[in-house]
Design a protein around this motif. Structure first.
Motif, short mmCIF file in Angstrom:
data_model
loop_
_atom_site.label_atom_id
_atom_site.label_comp_id
_atom_site.label_asym_id
_atom_site.label_seq_id
_atom_site.Cartn_x
_atom_site.Cartn_y
_atom_site.Cartn_z
N LEU B 198 0.84 -1.19 0.00
CA LEU B 198 0.00 0.00 0.00
C LEU B 198 0.88 1.24 0.00
CD1 LEU B 198 -2.79 -0.56 2.66
CD2 LEU B 198 -3.06 -0.32 0.20
N PRO B 199 0.31 2.36 -0.44
CA PRO B 199 1.10 3.58 -0.37
C PRO B 199 1.41 3.95 1.08
CG PRO B 199 -1.20 4.09 -0.84
CD PRO B 199 -1.05 2.61 -0.95
N SER B 200 2.61 4.49 1.29
CA SER B 200 2.83 5.16 2.56
C SER B 200 3.09 6.63 2.23
CB SER B 200 3.99 4.54 3.34
OG SER B 200 5.18 4.63 2.61
N PHE B 201 3.19 7.45 3.23
CA PHE B 201 3.14 8.89 2.97
C PHE B 201 4.42 9.57 3.36
CE2 PHE B 201 -0.96 7.15 3.85
CZ PHE B 201 -1.59 7.41 2.65
N HIS B 202 4.88 10.41 2.48
CA HIS B 202 6.13 11.09 2.74
C HIS B 202 5.87 12.39 3.49
CE1 HIS B 202 10.33 11.83 2.25
NE2 HIS B 202 10.08 13.04 1.79
N LEU B 203 6.57 12.56 4.58
CA LEU B 203 6.49 13.83 5.31
C LEU B 203 7.72 14.65 4.97
CD1 LEU B 203 5.41 12.57 8.84
CD2 LEU B 203 4.03 13.94 7.29
N ASN B 204 7.51 15.89 4.58
CA ASN B 204 8.65 16.76 4.26
C ASN B 204 9.36 17.22 5.52
OD1 ASN B 204 8.07 16.67 1.56
ND2 ASN B 204 6.64 18.43 1.70
N SER B 205 9.99 16.30 6.19
CA SER B 205 10.63 16.69 7.44
C SER B 205 12.13 16.60 7.27
CB SER B 205 10.19 15.77 8.56
OG SER B 205 10.64 14.47 8.30
N LYS B 207 14.23 15.90 9.89
CA LYS B 207 14.45 14.61 10.53
C LYS B 207 13.50 14.41 11.68
CE LYS B 207 18.02 17.27 12.45
NZ LYS B 207 19.37 17.68 12.17
N GLY B 208 13.35 13.20 11.97
CA GLY B 208 12.92 12.63 13.17
C GLY B 208 11.61 12.91 13.86
#
Lengths: 210, 210, 210
Positions: B198-205, B207-208
């Motif tokens: 399934l898709p997972s979601f990228h967070l523009n972070s 880090k951490g």
């Protein structure tokens, strides 16, 4: 309120686990209320699980304020005397062992009183005895002490089985309480002193997880 | 005691999770009783959560000794045949999947029998199916398998939804049990074989943690 | 269904924790259903523990589908707006704090309504408020946020105590709900802003675990 020996043991286990929880929390450098909360959860964990599984709700510490006051007092004592207690690592280990011993017995007794099968009562005893320590270790992000090579579970299962056996022979329950609690405590102390360990099993694996 | 198909599935899930728990515990080099306890907790975890949430106490394994004996027997079998089973990693994975499949269905069925809303029944099914494995992984200090990229939860939710759908069409419950359990198991096997994710979601972070 | 202020707070806490759970799960790169499940468990954890301990089963989210739909909707919103929300770390932290505040109050209120002792009600409030976040962190294999130096528990205990105090003075319960929820939230925000911390205790140990 009249105190039966069952209540006395329950209170003793609560106190012992409160001290053990408070010391673990201080070791992890938690703040004042963190120490209280870990002490509280460690102390009531086993009895709460026992009551929830059997359907005895509201759980015991909700109906009787004695528990919460005792936890408060013994947490404060643990904080005040932290260095004295801490140097005596044996006595710290002892508190965990006392909690294990007496909560195991209250679990078995609850099972028998609810007319559960003896083997079920033993399982309930083991879960009651170990859960406070397991939850303490999970909250402090350690591998539960139950898995360190101290035959934690073994002591607890032998004591629980002894309880069921003596009960079936019609021995006086107060005598059973004391004998079996001491059995759990003494086995664990002996096992650690003489570094006795149960077999573990080798898996012919190259490496790791599956 | 008369065995309904519900009981048969519950027992099958118990056996499958007992084996899966025992193998995980041996992989972590726990001692004999540690293996038993992890097997036990893995096997009864899902059903216990289901019963506690719905208020069906004492929980099922307390009222029926069949569960505890089966767990004992299958733990011993898992210990004896550990290397044979272990080499067949597929079959180990299979046990976890069977447990997931059948416990999901017993959870959904419990919800429907208690006249809960279909979507609530699906959620109860998902929690029943996954909790045994989650608690096994937490006790062994691993990240719960539910988070590895095997669409564990997806298989379980699809099967649970199929149950509710078929039930509303008035299909015979025994047929539903078998069809939906197999649905969960087959989806999970296919997903792993073909590495579907399934898709997972990228967070523009940067880090951490937050 | 008529909504009391109690229900409104319960729903608000559910939404806040659903968002906080979804964001944590995305941060850990879980897949779609993993995100849903963590959001769900974080959101219902506190209320479920409260209901199970008090014996109010089936637990609240089973009897009322509103919770599960709200969790679904807010999880989807959290996914869609994940980067916007994420950049605003303050608002993320805020969701966790709102959940803490309102669930603490529903826990205290449940205790009082069941005629439990005030100090027990405070403890029940603290457990209800913190459990959702603790289970989220355990499932994501982090040390529970309760232990980070943010006086998480302190805010929660002060708010809970204020509830009991105001209640005994006969203040209107709706007023109490709002005042005490805001108390918890504001204390936690102030504490983080001004980096206030409670004392922790030094153990004179060479090193490590016991």
């Amino acid at each position: 309120m009249e105190l039966s020996l069952f209540n006395v043991l329950d209170i003793l286990g609560t106190m012992a686990f409160a001290i053990s929880g408070a010391l673990t929390a201080m070791d992890r450098k938690l703040d004042l209320f963190g120490v209280f909360i870990i002490a509280f959860v460690t102390a009531i964990g086993g009895g709460t699980l026992r009551d929830v599984l059997i359907g005895n709700t509201p759980v015991i510490w909700m109906e009787n304020t004695l528990y919460i006051y005792l936890i408060g007092i013994f947490t404060i004592l643990a904080i005040i005397f932290r260095n004295k207690i801490y140097y005596l690592r044996r006595s710290l280990f002892l508190f965990d062992t006392i909690g294990l011993g007496v909560f195991t017995i209250t679990g078995v007794e609850t099972g028998i009183r609810n007319e559960l099968d003896p083997i079920i009562s033993v399982a309930l005893g083991a879960m009651t005895g170990t859960f406070g320590g397991v939850i303490r270790d999970i909250l402090c992000n350690e591998i539960p002490v139950i898995f360190r090579k101290e035959i934690y579970a073994t002591a607890c299962l032998i004591g629980a089985s002894a309880f069921v056996l003596l009960y079936n022979f019609g021995v006086n329950t107060d005598v059973i309480y004391i004998v079996t609690s001491l059995t759990v405590i003494i086995i664990r102390l002996l096992v650690v002193k003489y570094k006795i360990s149960l077999p573990s099993f080798h898996l012919n694996s190259g490496k790791g997880n599956f």
